[in-house]
Design an enzyme around this catalytic site. Structure first.
Site, PDB file in Angstrom:
ATOM      1  N   TRP A 102       0.816  -1.222   0.000  1.00  0.00           N
ATOM      2  CA  TRP A 102       0.000   0.000   0.000  1.00  0.00           C
ATOM      3  C   TRP A 102       0.840   1.259   0.000  1.00  0.00           C
ATOM      4  CZ3 TRP A 102      -4.424  -0.220  -2.055  1.00  0.00           C
ATOM      5  CH2 TRP A 102      -5.181  -1.395  -1.975  1.00  0.00           C
ATOM      6  N   ASP A 172      -1.785   6.311   6.332  1.00  0.00           N
ATOM      7  CA  ASP A 172      -2.884   5.470   5.853  1.00  0.00           C
ATOM      8  C   ASP A 172      -3.194   4.448   6.940  1.00  0.00           C
ATOM      9  OD1 ASP A 172      -4.575   3.686   4.624  1.00  0.00           O
ATOM     10  OD2 ASP A 172      -3.246   3.264   2.912  1.00  0.00           O
ATOM     11  N   LYS A 196     -12.436  -1.955   6.388  1.00  0.00           N
ATOM     12  CA  LYS A 196     -11.654  -2.913   7.162  1.00  0.00           C
ATOM     13  C   LYS A 196     -12.107  -2.905   8.623  1.00  0.00           C
ATOM     14  CE  LYS A 196      -9.253  -2.987   3.299  1.00  0.00           C
ATOM     15  NZ  LYS A 196      -8.121  -2.203   2.856  1.00  0.00           N
TER      16      LYS A 196
HETATM   17  C1  LIG Z   1      -7.678  -1.596   1.571  1.00  0.00           C
HETATM   18  C2  LIG Z   1      -6.591  -0.605   1.694  1.00  0.00           C
HETATM   19  C3  LIG Z   1      -6.471   0.484   0.809  1.00  0.00           C
HETATM   20  C4  LIG Z   1      -7.386   0.659  -0.385  1.00  0.00           C
HETATM   21  O1  LIG Z   1      -8.574   1.182  -0.012  1.00  0.00           O
HETATM   22  P1  LIG Z   1      -9.692   1.535  -1.107  1.00  0.00           P
HETATM   23  O2  LIG Z   1     -10.789   2.001  -0.219  1.00  0.00           O
HETATM   24  O3  LIG Z   1      -9.978   0.284  -1.865  1.00  0.00           O
HETATM   25  O4  LIG Z   1      -9.150   2.602  -1.977  1.00  0.00           O
HETATM   26  C5  LIG Z   1      -5.457   1.394   1.012  1.00  0.00           C
HETATM   27  N1  LIG Z   1      -4.592   1.252   2.019  1.00  0.00           N
HETATM   28  C6  LIG Z   1      -4.654   0.228   2.884  1.00  0.00           C
HETATM   29  C7  LIG Z   1      -3.660   0.106   3.986  1.00  0.00           C
HETATM   30  C8  LIG Z   1      -5.656  -0.741   2.740  1.00  0.00           C
HETATM   31  O5  LIG Z   1      -5.729  -1.765   3.601  1.00  0.00           O
END
Ligand SMILES: *Cc1c(COP(=O)(O)O)cnc(C)c1O
Length: 361
Positions: A102, A172, A196
Site C-alpha cells: 500500500w 494510511d 476494514k
Molecule cells: C484496503 C486498503 C487500501 C485501499 O482502499 P480503497 O478504499 O480500496 O481505496 C489502502 N490502504 C490500505 C492500507 C488498505 O488496507
C-alpha cells in the site's frame, strides 16, 4: 442461517448487532416513514445523524478539536491522489516510507503531482520489517511524510507514530484505525477506507489538522478540495448516505463494547493466539515478519508448499472459516483479525491449524 467466522481482508466482517439493526431499520428508519437510504442528506434527520456520528468517532478515536473529520467517497486510494493536490505545491517534494504494497500504491497515486522521494524502502528485505527510523532520509522541504500504519497485504504494522520532526506526518490507517489508542496530535492527516475496521465499503474517513486546510496545494477542482468538503460538513455533493449510516452503527457498537482500549486488548489477544500457533508449529506454518513489526490486524503465513496452502484454504472454508486465501501478490494464507472478528474466530482458526498440521505435517 449460519454465519461463518470471516477472516476477510476487506470488505470485512461487520459486527452482527450492526447487521441486525441495519436489517431492522432497512424499511423504515428513525420514525421518518422511509429508509435512511431513501431520504435527503440535507434533511434534518440525516444531518443530525451525521453530526452524531462525527461526535461518536471523535470520542472513539480521541480526535482533538483542531482536526476536521471528513466522510468522503472514493476510498483510501483516492485520498492518496487528493493529498498531493491539496497539501503540496506543484512538483514539491513528498517523503514516502515504503513498507509494503500500500505504500507503493500511495506513491503511484501521488507521482503525477509531486517530487516523490523514497525516504526508506523495505522491499529489498521482502517487507519483513519496517525500515529502521534511523535510516530514513527525510527532506526538510517536503510537504509531508507519508507512511502506511498497517500493511494489509504484507502484515507489517508500526507499533507507534514515528518521529519525523516538523514536517507533517500523513498515515494510511485503512486497516488499523480504531484497533488501539493512537495519539492523533502526532499526525497531520490520518485516513482510512471504512471497509476494514470501521464499517462498510463506500465511505472513507479523513482526519486532517485544520491549519493544513489553508495550504494552497495545486490547481484542482472544488470537488477535490478538502477545505470545501470541510466547510460543507462532507455534503459538498451527495454523500454515500447508507454507508455513512452503517459506519455510524459500527462506531456506536465499538463505543458500547468499551472503545479502543478494549479493542486493543482483544486484538492483542487474538493476534498473540495466532502468532503463537504459527511460531509453535515446528516450522509447518511460517510468518517471517520481525516480531516488533508484526501486524495485529492482518497475519499472512505460509505452509511448506503451495499445494498445502491451497488445501488449507479449501479445507478451512469447508470448516466454516472464510476468506483465508492470501493476497495474490504474495500467496499463502492471510487471516485478518479486525475489531468485528471475535476471539472465538481466532480460537477456531488455531484449532483448525493444529488439526490440519496433525493430518498433513
Ligand atoms: C484496503 C486498503 C487500501 C485501499 O482502499 P480503497 O478504499 O480500496 O481505496 C489502502 N490502504 C490500505 C492500507 C488498505 O488496507
Amino acid at each position: 442461517m449460519t454465519r461463518a467466522f470471516n477472516f476477510s481482508a476487506g470488505p470485512a466482517a461487520l459486527p452482527e448487532p450492526v447487521l441486525r439493526q441495519a436489517q431492522a431499520e432497512m424499511l423504515e428508519w428513525h420514525g421518518v416513514g422511509a429508509s435512511v437510504v431513501e431520504i435527503s442528506h440535507r434533511s434534518a434527520d440525516f444531518v443530525e445523524m451525521a453530526a452524531q456520528i462525527e461526535a461518536d468517532l471523535r470520542t472513539l478515536i480521541g480526535i482533538p478539536d483542531d482536526y476536521a473529520v471528513l466522510f468522503l467517497g472514493g476510498g483510501a486510494t483516492t485520498q492518496m491522489a487528493l493529498q498531493p493536490l491539496n497539501f503540496a505545491a506543484p512538483g514539491q517534494a513528498v517523503d514516502f516510507v515504503v513498507s509494503g504494497h500500500w505504500s507503493k500504491i500511495a506513491i503511484k497515486q501521488a507521482r503525477p503531482y509531486v517530487d516523490v522521494r523514497v525516504a526508506a524502502d523495505g522491499e529489498s528485505g521482502g517487507f519483513r520489517d519496517l525500515p529502521p527510523r534511523a535510516q530514513w532520509q527525510l527532506s526538510a522541504d517536503a510537504a509531508y511524510v507519508h507512511i502506511t500504519a498497517n500493511e494489509t497485504i504484507h502484515g507489517v504494522e508500526y507499533p507507534d507514530a514515528p518521529d519525523v520532526g516538523q514536517v507533517p506526518l500523513f498515515a494510511d490507517f485503512s486497516s488499523s484505525i480504531a484497533s488501539r489508542p493512537i495519539d492523533v496530535s502526532r499526525y497531520g492527516v490520518i485516513y482510512a477506507g471504512a471497509q476494514k475496521n470501521l464499517g462498510p465499503v463506500g465511505i472513507t474517513v479523513v482526519i486532517v489538522r485544520r491549519d493544513l486546510l489553508e495550504r494552497a496545494g495545486q490547481p484542482r477542482a472544488d470537488i477535490f478540495t478538502y477545505a470545501s468538503h470541510a466547510a460543507r460538513d462532507s455534503m459538498l455533493n451527495t454523500p454515500p448516505t447508507w454507508n455513512w449510516y452503517v459506519l455510524g452503527l459500527t462506531v456506536k457498537w465499538m463505543l458500547g463494547e468499551g472503545g479502543v482500549e478494549e479493542f486493543a486488548r482483544r486484538n492483542a489477544a487474538k493476534s498473540r493466539l495466532l502468532y503463537t500457533a504459527i511460531d509453535g508449529s515446528g516450522g509447518f506454518y511460517r510468518n517471517e515478519v520481525a516480531p516488533v513489526a508484526r501486524s495485529r490486524m492482518n497475519i499472512p503465513f505460509f505452509l511448506p508448499s503451495a499445494e498445502l496452502d491451497g488445501l488449507f484454504v479449501a479445507e478451512s472454508k469447508a470448516a466454516g472459516l472464510l476468506a483465508l486465501k492470501g493476497h495474490k501478490a504474495i500467496g499463502g494464507i492471510r487471516a485478518s483479525l479486525y475489531n468485528a472478528v471475535p476471539l472465538e474466530a481466532a480460537q477456531a482458526l488455531v484449532a483448525f491449524m493444529d488439526d490440519f498440521r496433525r493430518r498433513h505435517g
